[in-house]
Write a protein that holds these residues in place. Structure first.
Motif, mmCIF file in Angstrom:
data_model
loop_
_atom_site.group_PDB
_atom_site.id
_atom_site.type_symbol
_atom_site.label_atom_id
_atom_site.label_comp_id
_atom_site.label_asym_id
_atom_site.label_seq_id
_atom_site.Cartn_x
_atom_site.Cartn_y
_atom_site.Cartn_z
ATOM 1 N N ARG A 1 0.855 -1.193 0.000
ATOM 2 C CA ARG A 1 0.000 0.000 0.000
ATOM 3 C C ARG A 1 0.889 1.241 0.000
ATOM 4 O O ARG A 1 2.054 1.183 0.394
ATOM 5 C CB ARG A 1 -0.893 0.040 1.252
ATOM 6 C CG ARG A 1 -1.746 -1.170 1.487
ATOM 7 C CD ARG A 1 -2.761 -0.892 2.609
ATOM 8 N NE ARG A 1 -2.156 -0.335 3.808
ATOM 9 C CZ ARG A 1 -1.757 -1.057 4.872
ATOM 10 N NH1 ARG A 1 -1.902 -2.371 4.868
ATOM 11 N NH2 ARG A 1 -1.232 -0.471 5.933
ATOM 12 N N ASP A 2 0.320 2.376 -0.414
ATOM 13 C CA ASP A 2 1.085 3.615 -0.473
ATOM 14 C C ASP A 2 1.634 4.010 0.893
ATOM 15 O O ASP A 2 2.752 4.543 0.989
ATOM 16 C CB ASP A 2 0.217 4.754 -1.018
ATOM 17 C CG ASP A 2 -0.095 4.602 -2.497
ATOM 18 O OD1 ASP A 2 0.611 3.807 -3.172
ATOM 19 O OD2 ASP A 2 -1.037 5.257 -2.986
ATOM 20 N N ASP A 3 0.860 3.760 1.958
ATOM 21 C CA ASP A 3 1.294 4.203 3.284
ATOM 22 C C ASP A 3 2.447 3.366 3.836
ATOM 23 O O ASP A 3 3.013 3.691 4.883
ATOM 24 C CB ASP A 3 0.126 4.213 4.272
ATOM 25 C CG ASP A 3 -0.490 2.833 4.483
ATOM 26 O OD1 ASP A 3 -0.467 2.017 3.552
ATOM 27 O OD2 ASP A 3 -1.006 2.578 5.589
ATOM 28 N N LEU A 4 2.818 2.289 3.126
ATOM 29 C CA LEU A 4 3.940 1.462 3.555
ATOM 30 C C LEU A 4 5.233 1.805 2.811
ATOM 31 O O LEU A 4 6.293 1.258 3.123
ATOM 32 C CB LEU A 4 3.618 -0.024 3.346
ATOM 33 C CG LEU A 4 2.382 -0.550 4.090
ATOM 34 C CD1 LEU A 4 2.179 -2.031 3.814
ATOM 35 C CD2 LEU A 4 2.499 -0.303 5.595
ATOM 36 N N MET A 5 5.155 2.713 1.855
ATOM 37 C CA MET A 5 6.344 3.109 1.097
ATOM 38 C C MET A 5 7.466 3.677 1.976
ATOM 39 O O MET A 5 8.649 3.481 1.674
ATOM 40 C CB MET A 5 5.967 4.109 0.009
ATOM 41 C CG MET A 5 5.253 3.478 -1.182
ATOM 42 S SD MET A 5 6.317 2.321 -2.105
ATOM 43 C CE MET A 5 7.376 3.479 -2.982
ATOM 44 N N PRO A 6 7.137 4.381 3.090
ATOM 45 C CA PRO A 6 8.233 4.855 3.952
ATOM 46 C C PRO A 6 9.149 3.739 4.436
ATOM 47 O O PRO A 6 10.352 3.964 4.627
ATOM 48 C CB PRO A 6 7.489 5.518 5.127
ATOM 49 C CG PRO A 6 6.219 6.015 4.518
ATOM 50 C CD PRO A 6 5.838 4.937 3.540
ATOM 51 N N HIS A 7 8.611 2.531 4.621
ATOM 52 C CA HIS A 7 9.455 1.421 5.057
ATOM 53 C C HIS A 7 10.437 1.010 3.957
ATOM 54 O O HIS A 7 11.580 0.647 4.238
ATOM 55 C CB HIS A 7 8.592 0.232 5.477
ATOM 56 C CG HIS A 7 7.793 0.486 6.708
ATOM 57 N ND1 HIS A 7 6.633 -0.190 6.998
ATOM 58 C CD2 HIS A 7 7.981 1.369 7.729
ATOM 59 C CE1 HIS A 7 6.142 0.249 8.142
ATOM 60 N NE2 HIS A 7 6.941 1.204 8.590
ATOM 61 N N SER A 8 9.988 1.073 2.710
ATOM 62 C CA SER A 8 10.889 0.768 1.596
ATOM 63 C C SER A 8 11.974 1.838 1.484
ATOM 64 O O SER A 8 13.154 1.528 1.241
ATOM 65 C CB SER A 8 10.108 0.657 0.283
ATOM 66 O OG SER A 8 9.208 -0.425 0.320
ATOM 67 N N GLN A 9 11.585 3.102 1.670
ATOM 68 C CA GLN A 9 12.577 4.179 1.651
ATOM 69 C C GLN A 9 13.560 4.022 2.804
ATOM 70 O O GLN A 9 14.764 4.270 2.642
ATOM 71 C CB GLN A 9 11.890 5.543 1.740
ATOM 72 C CG GLN A 9 11.227 5.978 0.443
ATOM 73 C CD GLN A 9 10.542 7.325 0.569
ATOM 74 O OE1 GLN A 9 9.335 7.429 0.382
ATOM 75 N NE2 GLN A 9 11.295 8.364 0.889
ATOM 76 N N LEU A 10 13.076 3.621 3.969
ATOM 77 C CA LEU A 10 13.953 3.386 5.115
ATOM 78 C C LEU A 10 14.993 2.325 4.757
ATOM 79 O O LEU A 10 16.188 2.498 5.032
ATOM 80 C CB LEU A 10 13.127 2.939 6.322
ATOM 81 C CG LEU A 10 13.893 2.378 7.525
ATOM 82 C CD1 LEU A 10 14.887 3.397 8.072
ATOM 83 C CD2 LEU A 10 12.909 1.945 8.616
ATOM 84 N N PHE A 11 14.541 1.234 4.149
ATOM 85 C CA PHE A 11 15.459 0.154 3.783
ATOM 86 C C PHE A 11 16.557 0.661 2.861
ATOM 87 O O PHE A 11 17.758 0.420 3.096
ATOM 88 C CB PHE A 11 14.697 -0.987 3.109
ATOM 89 C CG PHE A 11 15.585 -2.074 2.583
ATOM 90 C CD1 PHE A 11 16.056 -3.069 3.421
ATOM 91 C CD2 PHE A 11 15.966 -2.103 1.246
ATOM 92 C CE1 PHE A 11 16.904 -4.075 2.946
ATOM 93 C CE2 PHE A 11 16.796 -3.104 0.755
ATOM 94 C CZ PHE A 11 17.266 -4.091 1.623
ATOM 95 N N TYR A 12 16.183 1.380 1.807
ATOM 96 C CA TYR A 12 17.179 1.823 0.832
ATOM 97 C C TYR A 12 18.036 2.974 1.359
ATOM 98 O O TYR A 12 19.200 3.113 0.965
ATOM 99 C CB TYR A 12 16.500 2.190 -0.484
ATOM 100 C CG TYR A 12 16.074 0.963 -1.247
ATOM 101 C CD1 TYR A 12 17.013 0.047 -1.711
ATOM 102 C CD2 TYR A 12 14.728 0.691 -1.490
ATOM 103 C CE1 TYR A 12 16.631 -1.100 -2.394
ATOM 104 C CE2 TYR A 12 14.336 -0.446 -2.178
ATOM 105 C CZ TYR A 12 15.298 -1.343 -2.617
ATOM 106 O OH TYR A 12 14.921 -2.490 -3.290
ATOM 107 N N ALA A 13 17.487 3.783 2.261
ATOM 108 C CA ALA A 13 18.294 4.836 2.879
ATOM 109 C C ALA A 13 19.389 4.220 3.752
ATOM 110 O O ALA A 13 20.550 4.630 3.692
ATOM 111 C CB ALA A 13 17.412 5.772 3.707
ATOM 112 N N LEU A 14 19.017 3.221 4.551
ATOM 113 C CA LEU A 14 20.013 2.540 5.394
ATOM 114 C C LEU A 14 21.056 1.843 4.524
ATOM 115 O O LEU A 14 22.257 1.888 4.816
ATOM 116 C CB LEU A 14 19.329 1.528 6.315
ATOM 117 C CG LEU A 14 18.427 2.104 7.406
ATOM 118 C CD1 LEU A 14 17.758 0.976 8.192
ATOM 119 C CD2 LEU A 14 19.221 3.015 8.350
ATOM 120 N N GLU A 15 20.603 1.215 3.445
ATOM 121 C CA GLU A 15 21.520 0.541 2.532
ATOM 122 C C GLU A 15 22.489 1.547 1.920
ATOM 123 O O GLU A 15 23.702 1.305 1.834
ATOM 124 C CB GLU A 15 20.741 -0.177 1.437
ATOM 125 C CG GLU A 15 21.616 -0.934 0.438
ATOM 126 C CD GLU A 15 20.785 -1.611 -0.650
ATOM 127 O OE1 GLU A 15 20.626 -2.835 -0.589
ATOM 128 O OE2 GLU A 15 20.303 -0.896 -1.558
#
Length: 218
Positions: free
Chosen positions: A94-108
């Motif tokens: 869902r759109d509201d879960l996109m921050p978690h994907s951004q968190l993953f790639y930011a940490l990476e």
């Protein structure tokens, strides 16, 4: 001298234990079959690395089943052969879960993924932190000793946002409808739910490793 009732109890307990061990052994040694323990994608997806066994885990930080699968998956990662390449791909259903994907790639991007990915999941599943907003995420990352402003700049960057969007498109291309899901060589799909349990999923992964090698990494 042992009483008759105690001897009967011990015999009964031993029998139950033997049945349980036998059941576990048979489950681990049972035949692995296409359509039951793993599936083949209708359209094979392109590989990033040639001449290797490519393994992708589609996951979501907030998924309890992903959190539960992590110990078995991490144990497998520690013993995987050198010809196996592994990566994680975050899925936002869902759109509201996109921050978690951004968190993953930011940490990476910041080189913090290996150190903090498990801690993100622990915070969400054991400390009841939702980490749904930018501020919640930035505050938590800062609590782990990461510069808040540097993280936010990375989190908001075009590169990270683009990777998060690409991950969502990739999950759609792979027809991911639940997590955790393992895809190997862009075509073989398995998971604890498909295989039946976590241990069987790992056994299926090892079976597919051998199959892919035998097929010369095709």
């Amino acid at each position: 001298m042992m009483s008759l009732s105690k001897r009967m109890f011990l015999s009964f307990t031993t029998a139950i234990l033997a049945i349980a061990v036998s059941g576990m052994a048979s489950a681990q040694n049972s035949k692995i079959e296409e359509g039951f323990d793993y599936r083949i994608l209708p359209v094979a997806q392109p590989l990033d690395t040639k001449g290797k066994v490519e393994v992708i885990e589609f996951f979501w930080y907030g998924c309890p089943h992903c959190y539960d699968f992590e110990p078995e998956l991490n144990a497998w990662l520690k013993r995987k052969p050198n010809d196996v390449v592994f990566r994680k791909v975050p899925v936002a259903f869902r759109d509201d879960l996109m921050p978690h994907s951004q968190l993953f790639y930011a940490l990476e991007s910041m080189g913090k993924g290996d150190a903090l990915n498990d801690k993100v999941m622990f915070a969400m599943h054991k400390e009841n932190k939702r980490l749904m907003t930018e501020n919640e995420i930035a505050d938590w990352v800062a609590s782990q000793g990461v510069d808040r402003n540097a993280f936010l700049a990375t989190y908001r960057s075009f590169a990270v946002v683009s990777k998060a969007r690409a991950a969502r498109q990739m999950a759609e291309a792979y027809r991911i409808d639940g997590v955790p899901t393992i895809v190997m060589q862009g075509r073989y799909m398995t998971s604890p739910s498909i295989a039946g349990n976590k241990a069987k999923a790992i056994s299926v992964m090892e079976f597919l490793e051998q199959k892919i090698r035998k097929d010369k990494y095709k």
